[in-house]
Design a protein around this motif. Structure first.
Motif, short mmCIF file in Angstrom:
data_model
loop_
_atom_site.label_atom_id
_atom_site.label_comp_id
_atom_site.label_asym_id
_atom_site.label_seq_id
_atom_site.Cartn_x
_atom_site.Cartn_y
_atom_site.Cartn_z
N ASP A 253 10.86 9.08 -5.18
CA ASP A 253 9.94 10.20 -5.30
C ASP A 253 9.41 10.57 -3.92
O ASP A 253 8.79 9.75 -3.23
CB ASP A 253 8.78 9.83 -6.23
CG ASP A 253 7.95 11.04 -6.64
OD1 ASP A 253 7.65 11.88 -5.76
OD2 ASP A 253 7.61 11.15 -7.83
N GLU A 254 9.63 11.82 -3.51
CA GLU A 254 9.26 12.25 -2.16
C GLU A 254 7.75 12.34 -1.96
O GLU A 254 7.27 12.34 -0.83
CB GLU A 254 9.90 13.61 -1.85
CG GLU A 254 11.43 13.55 -1.76
CD GLU A 254 12.02 14.89 -1.39
OE1 GLU A 254 11.25 15.86 -1.25
OE2 GLU A 254 13.26 14.97 -1.24
N ALA A 255 6.99 12.39 -3.06
CA ALA A 255 5.54 12.47 -2.93
C ALA A 255 4.90 11.12 -2.64
O ALA A 255 3.72 11.05 -2.30
CB ALA A 255 4.94 13.05 -4.22
N LEU A 256 5.69 10.05 -2.74
CA LEU A 256 5.17 8.70 -2.55
C LEU A 256 5.69 8.12 -1.24
O LEU A 256 6.88 8.18 -0.96
CB LEU A 256 5.62 7.82 -3.72
CG LEU A 256 4.91 6.48 -3.90
CD1 LEU A 256 3.46 6.71 -4.29
CD2 LEU A 256 5.62 5.66 -4.97
N ASP B 212 0.83 -1.20 0.00
CA ASP B 212 0.00 0.00 0.00
C ASP B 212 0.87 1.25 0.00
O ASP B 212 1.87 1.32 0.72
CB ASP B 212 -0.90 0.01 1.25
CG ASP B 212 -1.94 -1.09 1.20
OD1 ASP B 212 -2.95 -0.90 0.53
OD2 ASP B 212 -1.71 -2.14 1.83
N VAL B 213 0.46 2.22 -0.79
CA VAL B 213 1.18 3.49 -0.84
C VAL B 213 0.19 4.64 -0.85
O VAL B 213 -1.01 4.45 -1.11
CB VAL B 213 2.09 3.58 -2.09
CG1 VAL B 213 3.19 2.53 -2.05
CG2 VAL B 213 1.27 3.45 -3.36
N LEU B 214 0.71 5.84 -0.59
CA LEU B 214 -0.11 7.06 -0.63
C LEU B 214 0.70 8.12 -1.36
O LEU B 214 1.84 8.41 -0.98
CB LEU B 214 -0.47 7.52 0.77
CG LEU B 214 -1.37 8.76 0.86
CD1 LEU B 214 -2.76 8.44 0.30
CD2 LEU B 214 -1.49 9.23 2.31
N HIS B 215 0.12 8.71 -2.39
CA HIS B 215 0.77 9.78 -3.13
C HIS B 215 0.19 11.12 -2.69
O HIS B 215 -1.03 11.24 -2.48
CB HIS B 215 0.58 9.60 -4.64
CG HIS B 215 1.43 10.51 -5.46
ND1 HIS B 215 1.04 11.78 -5.81
CD2 HIS B 215 2.67 10.33 -6.00
CE1 HIS B 215 1.99 12.35 -6.54
NE2 HIS B 215 2.99 11.48 -6.67
N ALA B 216 1.04 12.11 -2.56
CA ALA B 216 0.62 13.40 -2.03
C ALA B 216 -0.50 14.02 -2.87
O ALA B 216 -1.37 14.72 -2.34
CB ALA B 216 1.81 14.35 -1.97
N LEU C 188 -2.13 12.13 -5.83
CA LEU C 188 -3.00 11.14 -6.46
C LEU C 188 -3.72 10.26 -5.47
O LEU C 188 -4.62 9.50 -5.84
CB LEU C 188 -2.19 10.29 -7.44
CG LEU C 188 -1.50 11.08 -8.56
CD1 LEU C 188 -0.65 10.16 -9.41
CD2 LEU C 188 -2.54 11.79 -9.42
N GLY C 189 -3.33 10.31 -4.19
CA GLY C 189 -4.03 9.56 -3.17
C GLY C 189 -3.55 8.13 -3.00
O GLY C 189 -2.42 7.79 -3.36
N PRO C 190 -4.41 7.24 -2.46
CA PRO C 190 -3.98 5.88 -2.14
C PRO C 190 -3.91 4.98 -3.38
O PRO C 190 -4.65 5.15 -4.35
CB PRO C 190 -5.07 5.38 -1.18
CG PRO C 190 -6.28 6.19 -1.54
CD PRO C 190 -5.77 7.53 -1.98
#
Length: 491
Positions: free
Chosen positions: A447-450, A407-411, A413-415
């Motif tokens: 990527d710092e957003a992920l 599971d990941v979360l992008h700043a 794009l969301g989950p």
């Protein structure tokens, strides 16, 4: 033996894989394999779509990839499976105070003790209602067996798979069991099964016809007598609500054999910490520390040390495991390490001798000028150690590792979840339980957003679906694996 089929056995269908399909809309109806993804990984669960290619649990993942190269290969997410299991166990608890969990996805229920069933008609109705409730709450399917004993209820649930219900009427046990293989009975593993085969017994009816004396002669008094009773359909084991844990352990298999002794010790320390976390989560402590080492030649050694009293202190467990490691020769290489704690208790006995030794050691160390560094006052920053002069600039940060299924979360794009990674890139599909199949994006692994995230809860089936029988995905859907599965199969 009961005169009514009031013992229920629930077994969730392809639990880990089904939970992943429910959590990842793009994988519904596709072949999914959950397990270790490394060269020595093992399949934990395969979806029914993957089983059509011959993939099954306990199979090496490398072999599964050859059989089903286009399946989605995902790492397990036990936090999700535990949360779904808790929902299912809560539903079982509404049926009876006597619920005996066997694992995250399997349990016995005494319907008679809960007053929810007293004959075949009410038992069947209760079982069907349970299956509908599970689908409504979790979106997953479970198979139910109903019988007058635990053994027969479990056999019934196996016959009900996938997503069905089988009820065995009391009085029909002999006819049902007769043609089944001897391996169907509890306690008959590969060795016992082969021993019986050499004696000419391959079916349950063969055991019943052989008689108790012959089985006792072949297998010994306790095992032979118990097996004869089960061959006749007799099983009076009660449903036990509380099953006390006897041990807690963790282990890891390494993709490449470990040869460095320092690395081996580091891994043992890490396993000891994880073992204590699991020990504390269960509210236990333990007296005996166990070390398991599987060497390069597959020989497995175990060493144990019993303490003066139970403990849940990570330092105590770590040091004991380290002492046990000193007695094991690891020069040829280590492929698996495990640390466990047995002799469990629900209290902790403080080690007064160790505390006294530590108290004496501190003044002695300070007198020798070896005391701990003074802590900075609150609100101040500790003085930094003088850095060594860099030769070619600062050392780059370690590359982040992303596992397929994580599971990941992008700043922005969301989950989402990781389909695959490699060559400095990570591919993510952005979707959540209950949504339509989501879009796919690729990022740099740093990527710092992920960032990693926790699993989202599953969404139950719609009301009109919950009352149905469900079932496996249609064959035409199962045959296609889709691009998502292809990407997820790469790690």
């Amino acid at each position: 033996m009961r005169s009514a089929p009031t013992i229920l056995h629930l077994d969730m269908d392809a639990f880990y894989a089904a939970a992943e399909q429910a959590a990842k809309p793009s994988l519904r109806g596709k072949a999914v394999v959950v397990g270790g993804l490394g060269p020595r990984g093992v399949v934990a669960t395969a979806s029914y779509e993957a089983r059509r290619f011959g993939v099954h649990s306990a199979m090496p993942t490398a072999q599964a990839r050859r059989l089903a190269p286009n399946a989605a290969y995902l790492v397990p997410r036990f936090s999700l499976y535990r949360s779904v299991s808790e929902q299912v166990m809560e539903l079982l608890g509404r049926l009876s105070p006597l619920v005996e969990p066997l694992s995250l996805d399997e349990a016995f229920v005494d319907l008679e003790a809960g007053g929810t069933a007293h004959d075949a008609v009410t038992a069947r109705a209760t079982g069907e209602r349970l299956r509908a409730d599970i689908r409504a709450v979790t979106g997953l399917s479970g198979s139910v067996g109903l019988a007058g004993s635990k053994m027969l209820a479990k056999i019934a649930s196996e016959q009900a798979k996938p997503d069905g219900l089988v009820l065995i009427e009391p009085g029909t046990e002999r006819d049902l069991l007769g043609p089944l293989t001897v391996r169907t009975l509890p306690g008959v593993g590969p060795a016992t099964g082969e021993h019986l085969r050499r004696a000419g017994m391959t079916t349950v009816s063969d055991l019943a016809e052989a008689g108790e004396d012959e089985l006792v002669r072949l297998l010994g008094r306790a095992h032979g007598a118990a097996l004869f009773r089960m061959a006749l359909g007799h099983d009076d084991r009660p449903v036990v609500a509380e099953r006390d844990a006897k041990s807690v352990s963790v282990e890891d298999t390494f993709d490449v054999d470990l040869h460095d002794r320092v690395r081996v010790r580091t891994e043992v320390d890490r396993l000891a910490e994880r073992c204590v976390q699991r020990l504390r989560a269960g509210g236990h402590s333990g007296r005996t520390i166990v070390l398991k080492v599987r060497r390069y030649d597959f020989s497995t050694l175990t060493r144990s040390e019993t303490l003066r009293g139970p403990t849940d202190d990570p330092a105590v467990v770590r040091e004991a495991a380290g002492r046990l490691l000193e007695s094991v020769d690891t020069t040829g290489g280590v492929r698996l390490l495990g640390v466990g704690v047995t002799g469990l208790a629900d209290y902790t006995q403080e080690d007064l001798f160790a505390q006294a030794a530590a108290a004496l050691a501190e003044p002695a160390a300070e007198a020798a000028g070896e005391g701990p560094e003074p802590r900075p006052a609150a609100g101040t920053q500790a003085p930094a150690a003088e850095p060594a002069a860099p030769e070619d600039g600062p050392e780059p940060p370690a590359e982040r590792h992303w596992s397929a299924g994580q599971d990941v979360l992008h700043a922005e794009l969301g989950p989402g979840w990781v389909q695959g990674s490699g060559v400095g890139r990570v591919t993510v599909r952005f979707e959540v339980p209950g949504s339509a199949p989501g879009r796919v994006r690729t990022f740099r692994v740093d990527d710092e957003a992920l960032r990693p995230a926790e699993p989202l809860p599953l969404v139950g089936a719609p009301a009109e679906e919950a009352g149905g029988t469900g079932g496996a995905a249609p064959a035409e859907e199962a045959r296609g694996t889709g691009g998502a599965a292809l990407a997820a199969g790469r790690d």
